[in-house]
Design a protein around this motif. Structure first.
Motif, PDB file in Angstrom:
ATOM      1  N   VAL A   1       0.941   8.319 -43.568  1.00  0.00           N
ATOM      2  CA  VAL A   1       1.633   9.103 -42.545  1.00  0.00           C
ATOM      3  C   VAL A   1       2.998   9.538 -43.080  1.00  0.00           C
ATOM      4  O   VAL A   1       3.729   8.728 -43.644  1.00  0.00           O
ATOM      5  N   SER A   2       3.328  10.790 -42.898  1.00  0.00           N
ATOM      6  CA  SER A   2       4.666  11.249 -43.249  1.00  0.00           C
ATOM      7  C   SER A   2       5.247  11.961 -42.050  1.00  0.00           C
ATOM      8  O   SER A   2       4.584  12.807 -41.437  1.00  0.00           O
ATOM      9  N   LEU A   3       6.453  11.597 -41.683  1.00  0.00           N
ATOM     10  CA  LEU A   3       7.121  12.366 -40.632  1.00  0.00           C
ATOM     11  C   LEU A   3       8.616  12.201 -40.745  1.00  0.00           C
ATOM     12  O   LEU A   3       9.130  11.388 -41.512  1.00  0.00           O
ATOM     13  N   LYS A   4       9.335  13.019 -39.981  1.00  0.00           N
ATOM     14  CA  LYS A   4      10.785  13.014 -40.037  1.00  0.00           C
ATOM     15  C   LYS A   4      11.345  13.028 -38.624  1.00  0.00           C
ATOM     16  O   LYS A   4      10.801  13.693 -37.743  1.00  0.00           O
ATOM     17  N   VAL A   5      12.406  12.310 -38.447  1.00  0.00           N
ATOM     18  CA  VAL A   5      13.113  12.411 -37.171  1.00  0.00           C
ATOM     19  C   VAL A   5      14.520  12.895 -37.494  1.00  0.00           C
ATOM     20  O   VAL A   5      15.237  12.259 -38.260  1.00  0.00           O
TER      21      VAL A   5
ATOM     22  N   LEU B   1      14.943  14.874 -29.936  1.00  0.00           N
ATOM     23  CA  LEU B   1      13.945  14.028 -29.289  1.00  0.00           C
ATOM     24  C   LEU B   1      12.614  14.401 -29.929  1.00  0.00           C
ATOM     25  O   LEU B   1      12.128  15.522 -29.747  1.00  0.00           O
ATOM     26  N   THR B   2      12.107  13.508 -30.729  1.00  0.00           N
ATOM     27  CA  THR B   2      10.869  13.787 -31.440  1.00  0.00           C
ATOM     28  C   THR B   2       9.745  13.029 -30.741  1.00  0.00           C
ATOM     29  O   THR B   2       9.917  11.872 -30.376  1.00  0.00           O
ATOM     30  N   ALA B   3       8.626  13.679 -30.549  1.00  0.00           N
ATOM     31  CA  ALA B   3       7.523  13.028 -29.844  1.00  0.00           C
ATOM     32  C   ALA B   3       6.389  12.728 -30.806  1.00  0.00           C
ATOM     33  O   ALA B   3       6.174  13.459 -31.785  1.00  0.00           O
ATOM     34  N   LEU B   4       5.716  11.629 -30.507  1.00  0.00           N
ATOM     35  CA  LEU B   4       4.525  11.269 -31.278  1.00  0.00           C
ATOM     36  C   LEU B   4       3.411  11.052 -30.281  1.00  0.00           C
ATOM     37  O   LEU B   4       3.520  10.206 -29.386  1.00  0.00           O
ATOM     38  N   ILE B   5       2.386  11.869 -30.390  1.00  0.00           N
ATOM     39  CA  ILE B   5       1.283  11.711 -29.450  1.00  0.00           C
ATOM     40  C   ILE B   5       0.004  11.415 -30.209  1.00  0.00           C
ATOM     41  O   ILE B   5      -0.068  11.598 -31.422  1.00  0.00           O
ATOM     42  N   GLY B   6      -0.983  10.961 -29.476  1.00  0.00           N
ATOM     43  CA  GLY B   6      -2.246  10.629 -30.127  1.00  0.00           C
ATOM     44  C   GLY B   6      -3.075   9.788 -29.188  1.00  0.00           C
ATOM     45  O   GLY B   6      -2.539   9.190 -28.247  1.00  0.00           O
ATOM     46  N   SER B   7      -4.359   9.732 -29.476  1.00  0.00           N
ATOM     47  CA  SER B   7      -5.215   9.021 -28.533  1.00  0.00           C
ATOM     48  C   SER B   7      -5.065   7.514 -28.731  1.00  0.00           C
ATOM     49  O   SER B   7      -4.348   7.054 -29.598  1.00  0.00           O
ATOM     50  N   ASN B   8      -5.806   6.780 -27.916  1.00  0.00           N
ATOM     51  CA  ASN B   8      -5.794   5.346 -28.005  1.00  0.00           C
ATOM     52  C   ASN B   8      -6.227   4.864 -29.364  1.00  0.00           C
ATOM     53  O   ASN B   8      -7.231   5.310 -29.898  1.00  0.00           O
ATOM     54  N   GLY B   9      -5.457   3.945 -29.911  1.00  0.00           N
ATOM     55  CA  GLY B   9      -5.856   3.355 -31.185  1.00  0.00           C
ATOM     56  C   GLY B   9      -5.598   4.233 -32.375  1.00  0.00           C
ATOM     57  O   GLY B   9      -6.059   3.949 -33.473  1.00  0.00           O
ATOM     58  N   SER B  10      -4.857   5.288 -32.185  1.00  0.00           N
ATOM     59  CA  SER B  10      -4.640   6.168 -33.319  1.00  0.00           C
ATOM     60  C   SER B  10      -3.564   5.616 -34.245  1.00  0.00           C
ATOM     61  O   SER B  10      -3.413   6.086 -35.365  1.00  0.00           O
ATOM     62  N   GLY B  11      -2.801   4.658 -33.803  1.00  0.00           N
ATOM     63  CA  GLY B  11      -1.838   4.021 -34.697  1.00  0.00           C
ATOM     64  C   GLY B  11      -0.391   4.279 -34.339  1.00  0.00           C
ATOM     65  O   GLY B  11       0.503   4.030 -35.149  1.00  0.00           O
ATOM     66  N   LYS B  12      -0.137   4.722 -33.141  1.00  0.00           N
ATOM     67  CA  LYS B  12       1.242   5.053 -32.759  1.00  0.00           C
ATOM     68  C   LYS B  12       2.113   3.792 -32.734  1.00  0.00           C
ATOM     69  O   LYS B  12       3.186   3.746 -33.324  1.00  0.00           O
ATOM     70  N   THR B  13       1.610   2.777 -32.035  1.00  0.00           N
ATOM     71  CA  THR B  13       2.363   1.532 -31.958  1.00  0.00           C
ATOM     72  C   THR B  13       2.556   0.938 -33.346  1.00  0.00           C
ATOM     73  O   THR B  13       3.630   0.459 -33.697  1.00  0.00           O
ATOM     74  N   THR B  14       1.509   1.026 -34.126  1.00  0.00           N
ATOM     75  CA  THR B  14       1.589   0.511 -35.491  1.00  0.00           C
ATOM     76  C   THR B  14       2.706   1.205 -36.258  1.00  0.00           C
ATOM     77  O   THR B  14       3.459   0.564 -36.988  1.00  0.00           O
ATOM     78  N   LEU B  15       2.810   2.497 -36.069  1.00  0.00           N
ATOM     79  CA  LEU B  15       3.841   3.249 -36.776  1.00  0.00           C
ATOM     80  C   LEU B  15       5.232   2.752 -36.388  1.00  0.00           C
ATOM     81  O   LEU B  15       6.078   2.485 -37.239  1.00  0.00           O
ATOM     82  N   LEU B  16       5.457   2.625 -35.095  1.00  0.00           N
ATOM     83  CA  LEU B  16       6.774   2.166 -34.662  1.00  0.00           C
ATOM     84  C   LEU B  16       7.048   0.750 -35.182  1.00  0.00           C
ATOM     85  O   LEU B  16       8.154   0.441 -35.623  1.00  0.00           O
ATOM     86  N   ASN B  17       6.027  -0.093 -35.121  1.00  0.00           N
ATOM     87  CA  ASN B  17       6.220  -1.458 -35.598  1.00  0.00           C
ATOM     88  C   ASN B  17       6.493  -1.488 -37.094  1.00  0.00           C
ATOM     89  O   ASN B  17       7.239  -2.339 -37.569  1.00  0.00           O
ATOM     90  N   ALA B  18       5.886  -0.563 -37.807  1.00  0.00           N
ATOM     91  CA  ALA B  18       6.135  -0.505 -39.249  1.00  0.00           C
ATOM     92  C   ALA B  18       7.583  -0.123 -39.503  1.00  0.00           C
ATOM     93  O   ALA B  18       8.259  -0.702 -40.349  1.00  0.00           O
ATOM     94  N   VAL B  19       8.073   0.833 -38.740  1.00  0.00           N
ATOM     95  CA  VAL B  19       9.468   1.228 -38.916  1.00  0.00           C
ATOM     96  C   VAL B  19      10.384   0.047 -38.596  1.00  0.00           C
ATOM     97  O   VAL B  19      11.359  -0.216 -39.294  1.00  0.00           O
ATOM     98  N   SER B  20      10.048  -0.685 -37.545  1.00  0.00           N
ATOM     99  CA  SER B  20      10.890  -1.814 -37.149  1.00  0.00           C
ATOM    100  C   SER B  20      10.711  -3.027 -38.048  1.00  0.00           C
ATOM    101  O   SER B  20      11.400  -4.017 -37.885  1.00  0.00           O
TER     102      SER B  20
ATOM    103  N   GLU C   1      -3.829  11.130 -35.385  1.00  0.00           N
ATOM    104  CA  GLU C   1      -5.238  10.862 -35.056  1.00  0.00           C
ATOM    105  C   GLU C   1      -5.829   9.971 -36.128  1.00  0.00           C
ATOM    106  O   GLU C   1      -5.753  10.299 -37.321  1.00  0.00           O
ATOM    107  N   SER C   2      -6.404   8.860 -35.729  1.00  0.00           N
ATOM    108  CA  SER C   2      -7.015   7.892 -36.655  1.00  0.00           C
ATOM    109  C   SER C   2      -6.123   7.600 -37.851  1.00  0.00           C
ATOM    110  O   SER C   2      -6.563   7.636 -38.994  1.00  0.00           O
ATOM    111  N   GLY C   3      -4.864   7.377 -37.602  1.00  0.00           N
ATOM    112  CA  GLY C   3      -3.964   6.951 -38.661  1.00  0.00           C
ATOM    113  C   GLY C   3      -3.457   8.066 -39.551  1.00  0.00           C
ATOM    114  O   GLY C   3      -2.876   7.806 -40.596  1.00  0.00           O
ATOM    115  N   LYS C   4      -3.700   9.307 -39.164  1.00  0.00           N
ATOM    116  CA  LYS C   4      -3.189  10.427 -39.951  1.00  0.00           C
ATOM    117  C   LYS C   4      -2.474  11.416 -39.046  1.00  0.00           C
ATOM    118  O   LYS C   4      -2.879  11.624 -37.903  1.00  0.00           O
ATOM    119  N   ILE C   5      -1.433  12.050 -39.594  1.00  0.00           N
ATOM    120  CA  ILE C   5      -0.799  13.135 -38.835  1.00  0.00           C
ATOM    121  C   ILE C   5      -1.674  14.373 -39.012  1.00  0.00           C
ATOM    122  O   ILE C   5      -1.909  14.817 -40.136  1.00  0.00           O
TER     123      ILE C   5
END
Ligand code: ATP
Ligand code: ATP
Ligand code: MG
Ligand code: MG
Lengths: 380, 332, 243, 291, 234
Positions: free
Chosen positions: E20-24, E29-48, E208-212
């Motif tokens: 995943v590559s992204l920039k804030v 205010l940057t938004a990250l959307i995606g379906s269930n289980g796509s990895g959004k929470t994982t992404l935030l946790n990785a940053v943290s 989506e499924s772990g990819k932007i």
């Protein structure tokens, strides 16, 4: 000097004496002294040429003060190590459990036994030589007390007893004699070890004006009671303490506060029987103690008995050894003994009192090392 | 479960063979000590396995199981002495003794099993203490003096062999019961209770009743074992048969092996008894126990869920995910 | 079919439910809405027997159930899910559901058969692919489906769904709504559900009740309730219209 | 006179109970906050008692003064053990069970080390004030009890204030209520857990010395102490420091009063029996738990 | 400001993020959307720093922070409001907020910040001595937000802040977030309320499924047919 006997006996197969002792755990403190007493006996015997001309050696397991383990180790010694002789164990609960094993395997078992009850089970191979017989523990004290003029005797007793076979057995002579001497038992309570707090005991005894105090316990609870007695300024005419007061640590902890306490024993380092001097000299040299500790003497005395029986029977056959013991007298450091059908000698009735920093014998009169101090002087 | 796959049959055959050899052992004239030692191994297997029914399957860590063992021992001895039972009568008497233990489990289980987690552990511990001390204070139960029981009038290796066979038999029955429970509906219910009792209840699992049943079953076998043990020792004392260390030991044995399957306690009890024995034979007791202590640490660090789990083919174990951790104060 | 009258529940000084009456009829899908902390989950807990009400009683098919232990109530045919999902973590999904099948009202007491049945239910809820994995590996949505599957496992008459739509996006909500209807139709189960996702509740429910501070403030057709002034003020907010 | 007896027993009981409490708070802390039931807790306390004994008997250092050496020593020893042994298992599936087995092993090792170093005989801490008595009106207090009581009060209150008032203390509570969130707030979990464990064990050191003022002790005495720990902590509510203190006092009072009015042998039965009843009636402990 | 480059995260057997590559950007205010289980929470946790990062880099103001511990990342001003609120349930509202200001820099300013938070959420001020576990869901969410503000964040990452909230509260939360952003706070917002989210954000990513799979100005994403059909259900 130590190496010499080995050379002498190099050709002879040693006699192996096996069993278990509580070398760790609750009863370890005493177990260790028993072991030392036994070892001292072995060294002495080997120096004199061994038993039946063979050197003796021990195979000692540590039962961790656990009676069940004591049983297993007794069986291991008998059936796996195939030891020639079984030595006596400790403490009472373990001895109670091992006695039937010895009986089943038909091995002579000379030990403290598990007080009178265990000698009443009809075992044929168990001997108490000397037994650590709670039922007899205060015998000497009461025999002496009887000689005190009635008006000077205490009138009311407070009795606190630890809740185990030893404590229970101590009650026997107390009950018999207080009746006879017309002493009222005002308090008769048991407590579980370890004792949480001794103050209420003393408080009650003091309130009820009990002028004789029986502390039927071990060392640390005994110390706590004496401390509480001093703290509450409780001054009975006599304090009788079961087992704790004759160990060396008693005076170390209590100093002068530990004086004048009466106790019983079935052997004592000041007895005039042959052997005691030798033991005293040994512990003086080796452990810097004045007078051997009691359990050192027990370990030694049990082995003394077993050794004499083997020599007497001229055989390692257990039945022969047993029959010899039944029929003959053994000479131990606590006197000569013959055994009745229970495996017990005559009642032993030594009474001690701590006087000026020494455990003195005050009864029977012929062994008296110092005159008893009675009534006990008040604290400070 | 009727599963007749070849590998299963192979295992059954092997087990029967081992059993047969074990049963034969005492009659081959080994030193009595080994018979007694194996007797103790079996006894601990029985204790750990039956503990596991409530502790491992249902997750209720009972730290008072020695009480049932002691109750069984006392009941047997009292019965034998009061009714003047013959040896066979005494042996049979262990069964009602087990039943008495189970009955007491039902009675105290009723209030105690309402407690969860460590609270249950502690209340059962208290229970064991209370029973221990009470027995010590009741003179009709021998009080602090303990009780004697007449031993069999047989040569020692024969009487030991008989008791050995009895304990072996009891071990087999206990293991079979434990296996059976593990694969049954009852066992599934217990697992659900262990995982989450509230959820189990929403699935109509009658948790209170299941727990009591499990507790009773897991008290029954120690009761019987206690009776046989009393007969083996011929002298019982509260400090021996109500020794709280036995309680702790059986918990450790079961967990050491792994509490989720019937095999765990078997492995744990056998391993610990043998290790203990081996160590105390070859090393001075203090050092033996230091090694013994290290063993627990090593096992837990490298096999945190017991030996059995360690050797099991691994399902991927999830990390405890933290989404939606139930928060106290929020409704179930 | 499920009926409660005068239900009151207090926590210390807090009145979580006060004199609530409700009724759910067979075959209905009834929604329960209300602000956070208004007592919705508490009501479910009272119905399923986890809380004893301080007043009032609940009955199922005319038989009184309040006061009965939770497992009895479950056995009588009330299934539920937990708002904060509580899967049995060490058990696979099949095993999770199989326990409900074994102890529920299916009359199955044989493990293999129960597992087959459980698998069938998992397939129904869309979890077939993960049936043999552990709940720890699931995303929230799937865990919620597992809650539903487990509730269905005991073959209930009525099922209490506590926020099974939370955290879904619009598209996923459509799938969930469909599942809701299928549960009712294929399993012939009555549904009583708590939901904050208005879209879901408006589209699937035949009737909605609203709670506020433990008091029932509205009960009726979805449109009626959605336009009820008190519901708008306390729950939906003025800009709901724009959402 | 009867009232004097009641009050005297009450006060003695309180003094005894305070000591249980001191020994219990650390146990409660590791259990409540980090889900580690530290079976070796009392063994650590016992080590402190033995060290105090040795210092007293070789250099005549007062046992209370000896805490200046022993508590830091225990703190660092525990912190070290935590890092190498306990930390790896705190994320295991069943921390409570694993930690119990692990620390059980530790307890065995410690007990036997003590046995090797100090031997098996029971010891008593005999200081110059051991048989001194504080007389207040009709009441008698032995100095060691008073000392134990004061130590206990100081220990329990300082732990309480640490947890409630200092940022580090709050971080300890936070870390174990919600570890992820605590990390997100900038709390270093490793560091905090190490401190908690070290602190708990250090407090056990103080508790051990206080216990040694009351009882004789030998290497396996910690087993019995442990039983009391469990009782105090459970009754007080796991993780609840003040609750633990209150429970200690309560148990002390029950023991004290029953010592005065019951035959001694029923005292323990009564204590354990009452605790069973308390547990049945108030399953979460008498005092609602908080960390 | 925050840059993520080819980030991968694996859970045992599962690849949750696959490059995943992204920039804030600052103040966006940057938004990250995606379906269930796509990895959004994982992404935030990785940053943290809460989940191990298998490969890829995360940079913060040009500095590589990929391997820092969570507390060190927090110290840099990257603060997360976690999914499911994750309050300290037995601590009071006040104490929860104080924990937010655990780090020394924040602690120094905590008196002012706490006042600001109470101004923002008067409900919290009323309940400041109540254990947070007993708050209602909405109040809990407010507290979670308030706690994160206490650390004086420079980047605020919100994970589904409206989950399980009554509509009225949900919209309030969104309003507050957008207000905070207007006052200059950089925000990364993850939410399933796609329409709402996109309406207040400037730039958005679709995971989506772990990819932007899609990135662009929020206004553009709303019009994207894929987003429309899969996420807006239109
Ligand atoms: N066990 C309990 N003890 C004390 N208070 C409780 C308990 N359970 C719930 N409450 C309180 O009761 C009230 C109602 O809670 P409930 O969980 O029923 O709300 P809800 O309507 O389900 O809210 P949400 O939509 O946020 O889930 C809340 O104020 C809550 O804090
Ligand atoms: N601790 C974990 N162990 C194993 N797999 C996990 C773990 N946490 C998440 N996953 C998996 O990683 C994937 C991404 O999960 P994540 O929670 O990041 O999704 P999400 O986009 O936040 O979903 P949601 O909308 O449900 O919050 C999912 O397939 C999930 O099953
Ligand atoms: Mg709710
Ligand atoms: Mg998520």
């Amino acid at each position: 000097l130590v190496a010499l006997p080995c050379f002498v006996f190099a050709a002879e197969k040693p006699i192996v004496i096996g069993g278990s002792l509580p070398l760790t755990g609750q009863a370890a403190e005493t177990g260790v002294w028993i072991e030392r007493g036994m070892k001292f006996w072995a060294d002495e015997t080997n120096a004199k040429g061994g038993l039946l001309g063979r050197p003796v050696e021990f195979k000692i397991y540590d039962d961790e003060s656990n009676a069940q383990k004591a049983v297993t180790f007794a069986e291991k010694a008998i059936t796996v190590d195939k030891v020639d002789l079984l030595f006596g164990g400790y403490p009472g609960t373990a001895a109670r459990a091992v006695m039937p094993v010895a009986e089943k395997h038909q091995y002579v078992y000379v030990s403290m036994g598990g007080h009178m009850k265990s000698f009443e089970q009809g075992y044929k191979f168990s001997f108490g030589a000397p037994p650590l017989m709670g039922e007899w523990w205060y015998e000497g004290f009461f025999q002496w007390l009887e000689t005190v003029p009635p008006d000077k005797r205490p009138k009311k007793a407070a009795v606190y007893t630890m809740n185990n076979p030893i404590g229970g057995s101590l009650m026997d002579s107390i009950n018999r004699w207080t009746k006879k001497l017309n002493i009222e038992i005002a308090i008769d309570e048991r407590y579980d070890l370890p004792l949480p707090d001794a103050t209420p005991m003393i408080f009650k005894a003091k309130q009820m004006n009990c002028d004789i105090f029986f502390a039927n316990g071990l060392f640390s609870d005994g110390v706590m009671m004496i401390r509480a007695a001093k703290a509450l300024d409780y001054n009975p005419k006599a304090i009788v303490q079961g087992i704790g007061s004759i160990v060396p640590a008693w005076l170390k902890e209590l100093g002068k506060d530990g004086y004048y306490v009466f106790s019983g024993t079935s052997l004592h380092n000041k007895l005039s029987y042959p052997g005691n001097d030798k033991l005293n000299a040994y512990v003086k040299e080796k452990f810097k103690l004045d007078g051997y500790p009691e359990y050192f003497g027990f370990g030694y005395a049990w082995m003394q008995t077993l050794g004499q029986a083997v020599e007497g029977a001229k055989s390692l056959d257990q039945t022969k050894i047993r029959d010899w013991l039944r029929a003959n007298e053994v000479k131990t450091i606590c006197g000569p003994m013959t055994f009745d059908e229970k495996g017990l000698p005559q009642p032993i009735n030594f009474c001690t009192q701590i006087i000026d920093g020494q455990v003195e014998l005050i009864w029977p009169e012929k062994f008296r090392t110092k005159a008893p101090v009675y009534p006990k002087p008040p604290w400070n | 479960m009727p599963d007749n796959s070849p590998s299963k049959r192979y295992w059954v055959f092997a087990a029967v063979f081992v059993l047969f050899c074990l049963a034969l052992f005492p009659w081959l004239g080994p030193p009595v000590y080994f018979v007694s030692f194996l007797f103790t191994v079996f006894m601990y297997i029985v204790l750990a396995t039956s503990w596991n029914i409530i502790g491992g399957y249902a997750g209720y860590l009972s730290f008072g199981h020695v009480a049932f063992f002691g109750i069984g021992a006392y009941a047997t001895v009292m019965m034998a002495n009061l009714l003047n039972l013959s040896p066979i009568g005494t042996v049979l008497g262990t069964i009602p003794s087990g039943a008495i233990a189970a009955l007491i489990a039902v009675i105290i289980g009723y209030p105690c099993l309402a407690l969860r987690g460590p609270y249950f552990a502690v209340i059962t511990l208290c229970f064991a203490f209370v029973v221990h001390l009470a027995v010590k204070n009741f003179s009709f139960l021998g009080g602090a003096d303990g009780l004697w029981i007449k031993s069999m009038e047989l040569p020692i290796h024969v009487s030991r062999a008989i008791l050995f066979e009895l304990m072996l038999g009891l071990t087999v029955i206990t293991l079979l019961a434990s296996m059976r429970i593990a694969s049954s509906k009852f066992g599934a219910g217990l697992r659900a209770i262990k995982e989450d009792e509230d959820v189990a209840q929403t699935m109509a699992v009658n948790a209170p009743r299941l727990k009591i049943q499990a507790f009773a079953v897991s008290a029954f076998f120690p009761g019987v074992a206690g009776g046989i043990f009393a007969y083996y020792l011929t002298y019982i004392h509260p400090d021996i048969v109500f020794d709280v260390n036995i309680s702790i030991l059986i918990v450790l044995m079961a967990l050491f092996g792994g509490g989720t399957s019937w095999l765990g306690p078997l492995v744990g009890a056998t391993a610990l008894t043998f290790i203990n024995e081996g160590l105390s034979t070859f090393v001075k007791a203090e050092f033996a126990r230091i090694i013994y202590g290290c063993l627990f640490i090593v096992v837990i660090v490298f096999m945190p869920n017991g030996i059995i789990e360690f050797f099991k083919p691994r399902k991927t174990l999830p990390e405890e995910t933290s989404e939606d951790v139930a928060q106290p104060g929020s409704a179930p | 079919m499920l009926k409660g009258s005068g239900i009151t529940k207090r926590f210390g000084g807090l009145v979580a439910l006060s004199d609530v009456d409700f009724e759910v009829n067979r075959g209905e899908i009834v929604g329960l809405i209300g602000p956070n902390g208004s007592g919705k989950t508490t009501l479910f807990n009272v119905i399923s027997g986890f809380y004893k009400p301080d007043g009032g009683e609940v009955s199922l098919l005319g038989e009184r159930i309040s006061g009965k232990p939770p497992h009895r109530i479950a056995a009588m045919g009330i299934g539920r899910t937990f708002q904060i999902v509580r899967p049995l973590m060490d058990l696979t999904l099949v095993e999770n559901v199989a326990i409900a099948v074994l102890y529920g009202r299916m009359g199955i007491s044989e493990s293999t058969e129960a597992k087959d049945k459980a698998y069938e239910i998992l397939r129904f809820t869309g979890l077939a692919a993960k049936a043999y994995s552990l709940p720890g590996q699931l995303v929230l949505e799937d865990r919620k489906r597992l809650e539903v599957a487990r509730a269905l496992g005991s073959r209930p008459e009525i099922i209490l769904l506590d926020e099974v739509f939370a955290g879904l996006n619009r598209k996923e909500i459509l799938g969930a709504i469909e599942l809701t209807f299928r549960i009712r139709d294929e399993y012939r189960v009555t549904i009583f559900m708590i939901e904050h996702v208005m879209k879901a509740i408006m589209e699937s429910c035949s009737r909605i009740m609203a709670l506020h501070h433990g008091v029932k403030i509205a009960d009726g057709k979805p449109e009626e309730v959605a336009n009820h002034p008190e519901v708008i003020r306390a729950y939906l907010g003025a800009d709901y219209a724009g959402n | 006179m009867k009232t004097v007896l009641v009050l005297q027993s009450l006060l003695s009981g309180i003094m005894m109970g305070a000591v249980y409490a001191l020994l219990g708070v650390g146990f409660s802390l590791t259990w409540g906050v980090m889900k580690v039931i530290n079976i070796a807790h009392a063994a650590f306390g016992l080590i402190a008692a033995f060290i105090a004994y040795t210092l007293l008997n070789t250099w005549r250092i007062d046992p209370i003064v000896s805490l200046v050496f022993t508590t830091p020593f225990l703190f660092f020893a525990a912190a070290f053990l935590y890092r190498i042994l306990i930390n790896p298992i705190t994320r295991a599936k069943e921390v409570i069970v694993s930690s119990m087995i692990l620390t059980f092993g530790m307890a065995i090792i410690l007990e036997n080390l003590m046995l090797v170093i100090w031997g098996p005989d029971p010891r008593l801490l005999t200081t110059w004030y051991t048989s001194k008595v504080l007389v207040v009106g009709p009441f008698y207090f032995q100095y060691p009890r008073v000392a134990g009581f004061l130590m206990a009060m100081a220990g329990v209150l300082s732990i309480h204030f640490f947890l409630k008032k200092t940022y580090t203390g709050k971080a300890v509570r936070a870390a174990w209520q919600q570890s992820e969130a605590a990390q997100l707030c900038g709390v270093n979990l490793n560091w905090i857990s190490t401190i908690t464990f070290g602190l708990a064990v250090a407090s056990a050191g103080a508790g051990g010395v206080a216990m040694a003022f009351l009882y004789s002790f030998e290497p396996h005495a910690h087993n019995l102490w442990l039983v009391h720990l469990f009782l105090v902590v459970i009754v007080g509510g796991v993780g609840n420091v003040l609750g633990t203190a209150a429970a200690g006092l309560l148990i002390g009072i029950i023991t004290g009063l029953s010592l005065a009015f019951l035959p001694y042998q029923w005292v323990n039965i009564l204590t354990f029996g009452l605790l069973m009843i308390v547990l049945v009636l108030r399953p979460q402990g008498l005092f609602t738990s908080e960390v | 400001m925050l840059g993520i480059n080819a980030l991968e995260v694996n859970y045992q057997h599962l690849r949750a993020l696959r490059g995943v590559s992204l920039k804030v950007e600052k103040s966006d205010l940057t938004a990250l959307i995606g379906s269930n289980g796509s990895g959004k929470t994982t992404l935030l946790n990785a940053v943290s720093g809460l989940v191990p990062r298998s490969s890829g880099t995360i940079t913060w103001e040009g500095r590589d922070i990929t391997n820092l511990m969570p507390d060190a990342i927090c110290r840099l001003g990257i603060v997360q409001v976690p999914e499911g609120r994750k309050l300290f349930p037995k601590m009071t509202v006040q104490e929860n907020l104080e924990m937010g200001a655990y780090l020394p820099e924040a602690r120094a300013k905590s008196v002012q910040t706490i006042r600001r938070v109470f101004d923002l959420f008067p409900r919290l001020a009323e309940r400041r001595n109540q254990a947070s576990g007993l708050l209602s869901g909405g109040e809990q969410q407010m507290l979670a937000l308030g706690r994160s503000l206490m650390s004086c964040p420079r980047l605020l990452m919100l994970d589904e802040p409206s989950l399980g909230l009554a509509p009225i509260v949900a919209s309030e939360i969104f309003r507050i977030v957008s207000d905070l952003n207007r006052d200059g706070l950089t925000v990364l917002l993850v939410s399933q309320e796609v329409l709402y989210t996109l309406s207040i954000s400037k730039y958005a990513y679709l995971l989506e499924s772990g990819k932007i799979t899609l990135a662009g100005p929020a206004a553009a994403l709303v019009e994207d047919p894929r987003v429309k059909s899969s996420y807006l259900g239109i």
